[in-house]
Design a protein around this motif. Structure first.
Motif, short mmCIF file in Angstrom:
data_model
loop_
_atom_site.label_atom_id
_atom_site.label_comp_id
_atom_site.label_asym_id
_atom_site.label_seq_id
_atom_site.Cartn_x
_atom_site.Cartn_y
_atom_site.Cartn_z
N LEU A 21 0.84 -1.20 0.00
CA LEU A 21 0.00 0.00 0.00
C LEU A 21 0.87 1.25 0.00
N PHE A 22 1.94 1.24 0.77
CA PHE A 22 2.86 2.38 0.77
C PHE A 22 3.45 2.60 -0.62
N SER A 23 3.82 1.52 -1.30
CA SER A 23 4.37 1.64 -2.65
C SER A 23 3.34 2.25 -3.60
N ARG A 24 2.11 1.82 -3.47
CA ARG A 24 1.05 2.39 -4.31
C ARG A 24 0.86 3.87 -4.02
N ILE A 25 0.93 4.24 -2.75
CA ILE A 25 0.81 5.66 -2.37
C ILE A 25 1.95 6.46 -2.97
N GLU A 26 3.17 5.95 -2.84
CA GLU A 26 4.35 6.66 -3.35
C GLU A 26 4.34 6.79 -4.86
N ALA A 27 3.68 5.87 -5.55
CA ALA A 27 3.62 5.90 -7.01
C ALA A 27 2.61 6.90 -7.55
N LEU A 35 -5.58 9.03 -3.63
CA LEU A 35 -4.77 9.12 -2.42
C LEU A 35 -5.59 8.92 -1.15
N ARG A 36 -6.72 9.60 -1.02
CA ARG A 36 -7.52 9.48 0.20
C ARG A 36 -7.93 8.03 0.44
N GLY A 37 -8.37 7.35 -0.61
CA GLY A 37 -8.78 5.97 -0.48
C GLY A 37 -7.65 5.05 -0.04
N ASP A 95 -5.31 17.94 0.18
CA ASP A 95 -4.66 19.15 -0.34
C ASP A 95 -4.18 20.08 0.77
N ASP A 96 -4.33 19.67 2.05
CA ASP A 96 -3.77 20.46 3.14
C ASP A 96 -2.24 20.46 3.03
N ALA A 97 -1.63 21.57 3.37
CA ALA A 97 -0.18 21.71 3.25
C ALA A 97 0.58 20.67 4.08
N GLU A 98 0.03 20.24 5.21
CA GLU A 98 0.73 19.30 6.09
C GLU A 98 0.41 17.83 5.77
N PHE A 99 -0.50 17.58 4.84
CA PHE A 99 -0.91 16.20 4.58
C PHE A 99 0.27 15.33 4.12
N HIS A 100 0.95 15.75 3.07
CA HIS A 100 2.04 14.93 2.52
C HIS A 100 3.21 14.77 3.49
N PRO A 101 3.66 15.84 4.17
CA PRO A 101 4.73 15.62 5.16
C PRO A 101 4.30 14.69 6.30
N THR A 102 3.05 14.79 6.74
CA THR A 102 2.56 13.92 7.81
C THR A 102 2.46 12.48 7.32
N LEU A 103 1.99 12.30 6.09
CA LEU A 103 1.91 10.98 5.50
C LEU A 103 3.30 10.35 5.40
N GLN A 104 4.28 11.13 4.94
CA GLN A 104 5.65 10.60 4.81
C GLN A 104 6.21 10.24 6.19
#
Length: 186
Positions: A21-27, A35-37, A95-104
């Motif tokens: 799932l992480f690989s799919r997210i990163e791709a 992304l949300r799903g 689309d929140d500015a902190e979403f991607h850094p928090t996800l990573q």
């Protein structure tokens, strides 16, 4: 969700599923509608996995592994960090500015936890327990995952007996919410 086998095989199969799932997210490309799903899907899997470990794996580690109480406490503390990050993600829009850094941050934390469990904890547990005990734990883990919550609940107890009493009720409520909203459905 249930893979079969002893506790170590079951949990390692969960780990591979999360890594996929992480690989799919990163791709995904930035702004992808998927992304949300995928984040919801990985959250569901991680919460079920963590709850089952807290109910059965870590008590077994305390009982059978030398220094197990300290090991279990460390693992539970790592779960708490991941659960807080998942709760933060659940409350954010993609689309929140902190979403991607928090996800990573969450993915990095979970990947480190997986490496630690597989490299340190699982070999010690395999050495300390009989094959029958590991099989029994695998069965308990599968049953716990089937009843576990699907959403992060950072304020819920994470040790027995309270977690075993409260998790099935929270799991039922979460599954009803998921059904009504379509969350996690493919």
């Amino acid at each position: 969700m249930g893979h079969g086998g002893n506790v170590i095989e079951e949990l390692m199969a969960d780990h591979r599923e999360v890594e996929q799932l992480f690989s799919r997210i990163e791709a995904l490309t930035t702004g992808s509608s998927e992304l949300r799903g995928l984040v919801d899907e990985v959250t569901i899997e991680l919460v079920r996995h963590s709850v089952a470990e807290e109910q059965y794996l870590y008590p077994a580690v305390r009982e059978h592994v030398e220094g197990g109480a300290e090991v279990a406490d460390k693992e539970i503390a790592e779960h708490a960090v991941a659960e807080k990050l998942m709760k933060d993600l659940e409350q954010m829009r993609v689309d929140d500015a902190e979403f991607h850094p928090t996800l990573q941050q969450m993915m990095d934390h979970v990947n480190a936890h997986i490496r630690d469990e597989e490299g340190q904890l699982f070999p010690r547990l395999r050495q300390a327990c009989t094959a029958e005990a590991l099989e029994d734990l695998g069965d308990k883990i599968r049953r716990a995952k089937a009843m576990a919550p699907t959403r992060p609940h950072p304020s819920m107890p994470d040790t027995p007996p309270a977690n075993k009493l409260l998790a099935p009720g929270a799991g039922l409520v979460d599954r009803v919410r998921d059904f009504v909203t379509g969350r996690g459905g493919s």
